[in-house]
Write an enzyme that holds these catalytic residues in place. Structure first.
Site, PDB file in Angstrom:
ATOM      1  N   ASN A 113      50.437  38.194  41.528  1.00 45.82           N
ATOM      2  CA  ASN A 113      49.102  37.638  41.726  1.00 45.82           C
ATOM      3  C   ASN A 113      48.269  38.148  40.545  1.00 45.82           C
ATOM      4  O   ASN A 113      47.878  39.312  40.510  1.00 45.82           O
ATOM      5  CB  ASN A 113      48.543  38.143  43.061  1.00 45.82           C
ATOM      6  CG  ASN A 113      47.172  37.566  43.368  1.00 45.82           C
ATOM      7  OD1 ASN A 113      46.621  36.798  42.578  1.00 45.82           O
ATOM      8  ND2 ASN A 113      46.627  37.953  44.503  1.00 45.82           N
TER       9      ASN A 113
ATOM     10  N   LYS B  29      48.737  42.097  40.626  1.00 47.47           N
ATOM     11  CA  LYS B  29      49.379  42.717  41.788  1.00 47.47           C
ATOM     12  C   LYS B  29      50.830  42.241  41.816  1.00 47.47           C
ATOM     13  O   LYS B  29      51.095  41.052  41.590  1.00 47.47           O
ATOM     14  CB  LYS B  29      48.688  42.266  43.077  1.00 47.47           C
ATOM     15  CG  LYS B  29      47.311  42.872  43.256  1.00 47.47           C
ATOM     16  CD  LYS B  29      46.758  42.507  44.630  1.00 47.47           C
ATOM     17  CE  LYS B  29      45.314  42.938  44.747  1.00 47.47           C
ATOM     18  NZ  LYS B  29      44.598  42.252  45.814  1.00 47.47           N
TER      19      LYS B  29
ATOM     20  N   ARG C  85      51.112  33.430  43.073  1.00 44.99           N
ATOM     21  CA  ARG C  85      49.980  32.894  43.822  1.00 44.99           C
ATOM     22  C   ARG C  85      49.124  32.124  42.823  1.00 44.99           C
ATOM     23  O   ARG C  85      48.685  32.677  41.815  1.00 44.99           O
ATOM     24  CB  ARG C  85      49.186  34.045  44.419  1.00 44.99           C
ATOM     25  CG  ARG C  85      48.016  33.578  45.224  1.00 44.99           C
ATOM     26  CD  ARG C  85      47.339  34.742  45.885  1.00 44.99           C
ATOM     27  NE  ARG C  85      46.161  34.287  46.585  1.00 44.99           N
ATOM     28  CZ  ARG C  85      45.381  35.093  47.277  1.00 44.99           C
ATOM     29  NH1 ARG C  85      45.674  36.379  47.377  1.00 44.99           N
ATOM     30  NH2 ARG C  85      44.319  34.621  47.875  1.00 44.99           N
TER      31      ARG C  85
ATOM     32  N   HIS D 277      42.652  30.747  50.672  1.00 49.21           N
ATOM     33  CA  HIS D 277      43.345  31.725  51.535  1.00 49.21           C
ATOM     34  C   HIS D 277      44.436  31.051  52.367  1.00 49.21           C
ATOM     35  O   HIS D 277      44.815  31.537  53.431  1.00 49.21           O
ATOM     36  CB  HIS D 277      42.366  32.456  52.483  1.00 49.21           C
ATOM     37  CG  HIS D 277      41.457  33.419  51.795  1.00 49.21           C
ATOM     38  ND1 HIS D 277      40.107  33.518  52.077  1.00 49.21           N
ATOM     39  CD2 HIS D 277      41.694  34.334  50.820  1.00 49.21           C
ATOM     40  CE1 HIS D 277      39.559  34.443  51.317  1.00 49.21           C
ATOM     41  NE2 HIS D 277      40.487  34.959  50.538  1.00 49.21           N
TER      42      HIS D 277
ATOM     43  N   GLY E 114      38.042  40.048  53.921  1.00 45.94           N
ATOM     44  CA  GLY E 114      38.422  41.050  52.923  1.00 45.94           C
ATOM     45  C   GLY E 114      37.316  41.163  51.900  1.00 45.94           C
ATOM     46  O   GLY E 114      36.137  41.022  52.240  1.00 45.94           O
TER      47      GLY E 114
ATOM     48  N   ARG F  26      30.179  37.748  46.517  1.00 45.17           N
ATOM     49  CA  ARG F  26      29.849  36.311  46.464  1.00 45.17           C
ATOM     50  C   ARG F  26      28.873  35.954  47.574  1.00 45.17           C
ATOM     51  O   ARG F  26      28.924  36.546  48.662  1.00 45.17           O
ATOM     52  CB  ARG F  26      31.109  35.461  46.614  1.00 45.17           C
ATOM     53  CG  ARG F  26      32.110  35.692  45.522  1.00 45.17           C
ATOM     54  CD  ARG F  26      33.333  34.812  45.720  1.00 45.17           C
ATOM     55  NE  ARG F  26      34.540  35.517  45.326  1.00 45.17           N
ATOM     56  CZ  ARG F  26      35.714  35.400  45.937  1.00 45.17           C
ATOM     57  NH1 ARG F  26      35.861  34.586  46.962  1.00 45.17           N
ATOM     58  NH2 ARG F  26      36.743  36.097  45.513  1.00 45.17           N
TER      59      ARG F  26
ATOM     60  N   ASP G   5      31.794  47.318  48.993  1.00 50.82           N
ATOM     61  CA  ASP G   5      32.839  47.856  49.876  1.00 50.82           C
ATOM     62  C   ASP G   5      32.253  48.146  51.261  1.00 50.82           C
ATOM     63  O   ASP G   5      31.341  48.954  51.410  1.00 50.82           O
ATOM     64  CB  ASP G   5      33.417  49.139  49.262  1.00 50.82           C
ATOM     65  CG  ASP G   5      34.691  49.580  49.982  1.00 50.82           C
ATOM     66  OD1 ASP G   5      34.733  49.494  51.232  1.00 50.82           O
ATOM     67  OD2 ASP G   5      35.632  50.017  49.303  1.00 50.82           O
ATOM     68  N   MET G   6      32.814  47.472  52.253  1.00 55.00           N
ATOM     69  CA  MET G   6      32.296  47.608  53.615  1.00 55.00           C
ATOM     70  C   MET G   6      32.338  49.056  54.111  1.00 55.00           C
ATOM     71  O   MET G   6      31.453  49.504  54.835  1.00 55.00           O
ATOM     72  CB  MET G   6      33.113  46.696  54.542  1.00 55.00           C
ATOM     73  CG  MET G   6      32.549  46.541  55.905  1.00 55.00           C
ATOM     74  SD  MET G   6      30.871  45.859  55.873  1.00 55.00           S
ATOM     75  CE  MET G   6      31.183  44.117  56.089  1.00 55.00           C
TER      76      MET G   6
ATOM     77  N   ILE H 285      38.998  44.037  55.915  1.00 60.12           N
ATOM     78  CA  ILE H 285      37.984  44.377  56.917  1.00 60.12           C
ATOM     79  C   ILE H 285      38.474  43.997  58.315  1.00 60.12           C
ATOM     80  O   ILE H 285      38.364  44.781  59.263  1.00 60.12           O
ATOM     81  CB  ILE H 285      36.650  43.642  56.600  1.00 60.12           C
ATOM     82  CG1 ILE H 285      36.112  44.064  55.227  1.00 60.12           C
ATOM     83  CG2 ILE H 285      35.624  43.883  57.695  1.00 60.12           C
ATOM     84  CD1 ILE H 285      34.905  43.261  54.748  1.00 60.12           C
TER      85      ILE H 285
ATOM     86  N   GLU I  55      41.462  43.750  59.530  1.00 62.11           N
ATOM     87  CA  GLU I  55      42.559  44.572  60.055  1.00 62.11           C
ATOM     88  C   GLU I  55      42.147  46.017  60.328  1.00 62.11           C
ATOM     89  O   GLU I  55      42.720  46.670  61.186  1.00 62.11           O
ATOM     90  CB  GLU I  55      43.729  44.598  59.045  1.00 62.11           C
ATOM     91  CG  GLU I  55      44.444  43.277  58.937  1.00 62.11           C
ATOM     92  CD  GLU I  55      45.363  43.214  57.721  1.00 62.11           C
ATOM     93  OE1 GLU I  55      45.859  44.264  57.273  1.00 62.11           O
ATOM     94  OE2 GLU I  55      45.576  42.097  57.212  1.00 62.11           O
TER      95      GLU I  55
ATOM     96  N   GLU J 185      50.442  37.723  52.447  1.00 63.20           N
ATOM     97  CA  GLU J 185      50.528  36.552  51.565  1.00 63.20           C
ATOM     98  C   GLU J 185      51.749  36.643  50.650  1.00 63.20           C
ATOM     99  O   GLU J 185      52.367  35.629  50.323  1.00 63.20           O
ATOM    100  CB  GLU J 185      49.241  36.459  50.728  1.00 63.20           C
ATOM    101  CG  GLU J 185      48.036  36.067  51.579  1.00 63.20           C
ATOM    102  CD  GLU J 185      46.722  36.596  51.039  1.00 63.20           C
ATOM    103  OE1 GLU J 185      46.557  37.840  50.985  1.00 63.20           O
ATOM    104  OE2 GLU J 185      45.852  35.790  50.680  1.00 63.20           O
TER     105      GLU J 185
HETATM  106  P1  ADP Z   1      40.994  41.186  48.822  1.00 65.64           P
HETATM  107  O1  ADP Z   1      40.109  40.072  49.267  1.00 65.64           O
HETATM  108  O2  ADP Z   1      40.624  41.724  47.470  1.00 65.64           O
HETATM  109  O3  ADP Z   1      42.481  40.915  48.999  1.00 65.64           O
HETATM  110  P2  ADP Z   1      41.333  43.052  51.028  1.00 65.64           P
HETATM  111  O4  ADP Z   1      41.764  42.069  52.043  1.00 65.64           O
HETATM  112  O5  ADP Z   1      42.314  44.062  50.578  1.00 65.64           O
HETATM  113  O6  ADP Z   1      40.638  42.380  49.780  1.00 65.64           O
HETATM  114  O7  ADP Z   1      40.059  43.811  51.616  1.00 65.64           O
HETATM  115  C1  ADP Z   1      39.395  44.766  50.859  1.00 65.64           C
HETATM  116  C2  ADP Z   1      38.131  45.156  51.568  1.00 65.64           C
HETATM  117  O8  ADP Z   1      38.439  45.610  52.889  1.00 65.64           O
HETATM  118  C3  ADP Z   1      37.454  46.346  50.885  1.00 65.64           C
HETATM  119  O9  ADP Z   1      36.528  45.908  49.949  1.00 65.64           O
HETATM  120  C4  ADP Z   1      36.781  47.050  52.027  1.00 65.64           C
HETATM  121  O10 ADP Z   1      35.442  46.609  52.071  1.00 65.64           O
HETATM  122  C5  ADP Z   1      37.448  46.546  53.277  1.00 65.64           C
HETATM  123  N1  ADP Z   1      38.068  47.603  54.076  1.00 65.64           N
HETATM  124  C6  ADP Z   1      39.298  48.146  53.963  1.00 65.64           C
HETATM  125  N2  ADP Z   1      39.475  49.118  54.907  1.00 65.64           N
HETATM  126  C7  ADP Z   1      38.336  49.181  55.622  1.00 65.64           C
HETATM  127  C8  ADP Z   1      37.878  49.967  56.727  1.00 65.64           C
HETATM  128  N3  ADP Z   1      38.651  50.901  57.297  1.00 65.64           N
HETATM  129  N4  ADP Z   1      36.638  49.750  57.189  1.00 65.64           N
HETATM  130  C9  ADP Z   1      35.847  48.824  56.631  1.00 65.64           C
HETATM  131  N5  ADP Z   1      36.201  48.049  55.605  1.00 65.64           N
HETATM  132  C10 ADP Z   1      37.431  48.217  55.099  1.00 65.64           C
END
Ligand code: ADP
Length: 406
Positions: free
Chosen positions: A16, A23, A103, A191, A220, A251, A293-294, A339, A341, A388
């Site tokens: 990817n 990746k 991808r 997605h 995510g 975004r 970042d959440m 987020i 998961e 994916e």
């Molecule tokens: P991408 O869209 O880049 O593939 P991911 O699906 O890996 O991203 O998601 C990444 C995001 O998930 C991170 O930016 C973070 O905000 C969030 N994240 C990961 N673990 C946690 C957690 N335990 N609590 C809250 N947010 C999380």
């Protein structure tokens, strides 16, 4: 997954490729038994600033955590032959590399299924660059480099848009003059590999849900949601580009298009400035002023961070209702991606807006990241980790098998 005996034993490289990172995941393929299994995965990040290769085996041990700064000329494609050499040097001797699967963000209006790379297909995919100018060129550059350096290696392209081709026109059409719709300005959705993985998982493990109306929330860094009706995509929150839908890491999600006209006239913003604003400076980062970042936002107590999280949760809940409406109801909700998961708090806050729909979480199950997190009286709510890369590997094997059988 069962393979035809015409597929050899070997390894698949799944890539990817982005603008400053790649990746990679390598799978072992066996003609019999447990057929596709991960061997190792990792990423080459910081290309152009501080290139770093980190790779972990599926068993957990670290295989690489090294600087590639010396080889880095600032170009992702230029590092790919070295990356391919690294991968092949770390394959078990009895597992030759059989193919690479990529991808690819956009397959346009016509490419409904993954496809073997040919020169003709590459040409077709290049015509789609204007539809995804930030992602498509990076995906295609990786394919071209591998085609040049290893012309014997079969390559497969898997499109993020392909799974959404089952949608009705009412889901794919914008209220624009028809000639613009005919010119390709329509909703494509993204997605798709994640949603396809979830659809297959439901079919294999939760068949009673698979036959119903399921909203899948892929939350995510990039986020979207999908209406899965009997396993097929019938609607989704992302549209023409990856900007539509819920707010994301950086975004905007949905925006009144009048804002763009206003910004162009009032602040003389051009296409590049708008692109930067909409893709890189908005979303959770823009609203909080702190982070995309959440995890960071949830750990903070300032008003702007709280507001960013609140906005994300209510807009996601509203999108769940919108997709339920387009299916005439909802039988289950699935959370997936970073987020979805991992964040029990965000899941709880989204679902707190959905009690009236009949959705209620069990606090303990949610906090344990259990597979089913809803209370007994609620509509089923599940957490299903997406994969994916495995989806791309499965498609790559299918196409290799078909090619070998032909
Ligand atoms: P991408 O869209 O880049 O593939 P991911 O699906 O890996 O991203 O998601 C990444 C995001 O998930 C991170 O930016 C973070 O905000 C969030 N994240 C990961 N673990 C946690 C957690 N335990 N609590 C809250 N947010 C999380």
């Amino acid at each position: 997954m069962t393979l035809s005996s015409s597929t050899q034993r070997g390894a698949l490289l799944i890539l990817n490729s982005g603008s400053s990172s790649v990746k990679l995941t390598v799978f072992r393929v066996e003609p019999r038994g447990e057929q596709i299994a991960p061997l190792f995965s990792g990423q080459l990040t910081g290309i152009g600033t501080d290139a770093q290769l980190s790779v972990k085996a599926a068993t957990g041990e670290r295989m690489a955590n090294e600087s590639w700064a010396e080889r880095d000329t600032g170009s992702v494609p230029a590092l790919l032959p070295d990356l391919l050499a690294w991968v092949e040097a770390h394959l078990p001797a009895d597992l030759p590399l059989l193919a690479a699967g990529h991808r690819v963000v956009h397959g346009g209006a016509d490419l409904r299924h993954p496809a073997m790379i040919t020169e003709h297909l590459l040409g077709e995919l290049e015509t789609l660059i204007p539809l995804a100018p930030l992602h498509q060129p990076q995906n295609l550059a990786a394919i071209k480099v591998l085609a040049d350096s290893r012309s014997d290696l079969p390559q497969v392209a898997c499109f993020d848009t392909a799974f959404h081709h089952t949608q009705p026109r009412t889901a794919t059409t914008y209220a624009l003059p028809r000639h613009l719709t005919d010119a390709g300005i329509r909703r494509y959705g993204f997605h798709g590999l994640s949603y396809e993985y979830i659809a297959r998982h439901l079919e294999e493990h939760l068949p009673q849900l698979a036959s119903g109306r399921v909203v899948v929330a892929h939350l995510g860094n990039g986020s979207s949601l999908c209406a899965l009706n009997r396993g097929a995509s019938t609607d989704t929150s992302m549209g023409f580009s990856v900007l539509e839908g819920v707010p994301m890491g950086t975004r905007t999600g949905n925006l009144d298009p009048g804002i763009l006209l206003y910004l162009m006239r009032k602040f003389e913003m051009d296409a590049d400035a708008l692109e930067h604003l909409l893709y890189h400076q908005s979303g959770l980062l823009g609203v909080s002023g702190v982070s995309n970042d959440m995890r960071v936002l949830l750990s903070r107590d300032d008003e702007a961070s709280r507001e960013a999280v609140d906005l994300f949760c209510i807009r996601t809940a509203k999108e769940i209702c919108s997709l339920a409406c387009s299916m005439g109801g909802i039988d289950a909700l699935v959370f997936t991606a970073g987020i979805g998961e991992h964040s029990a708090e965000i899941r709880a806050r989204i679902c707190s807006h959905l009690k009236w729909v009949g959705i209620e979480l069990n606090k303990d199950l949610n906090e344990d990241n259990a597979e089913r997190i809803s209370s007994p009286a609620s509509l089923p709510v599940h957490v299903i980790p997406t994969n994916e890369e495995l989806m791309i590997a499965r498609h790559t094997v299918d196409l290799l098998t078909m090619r070998n059988a032909a």
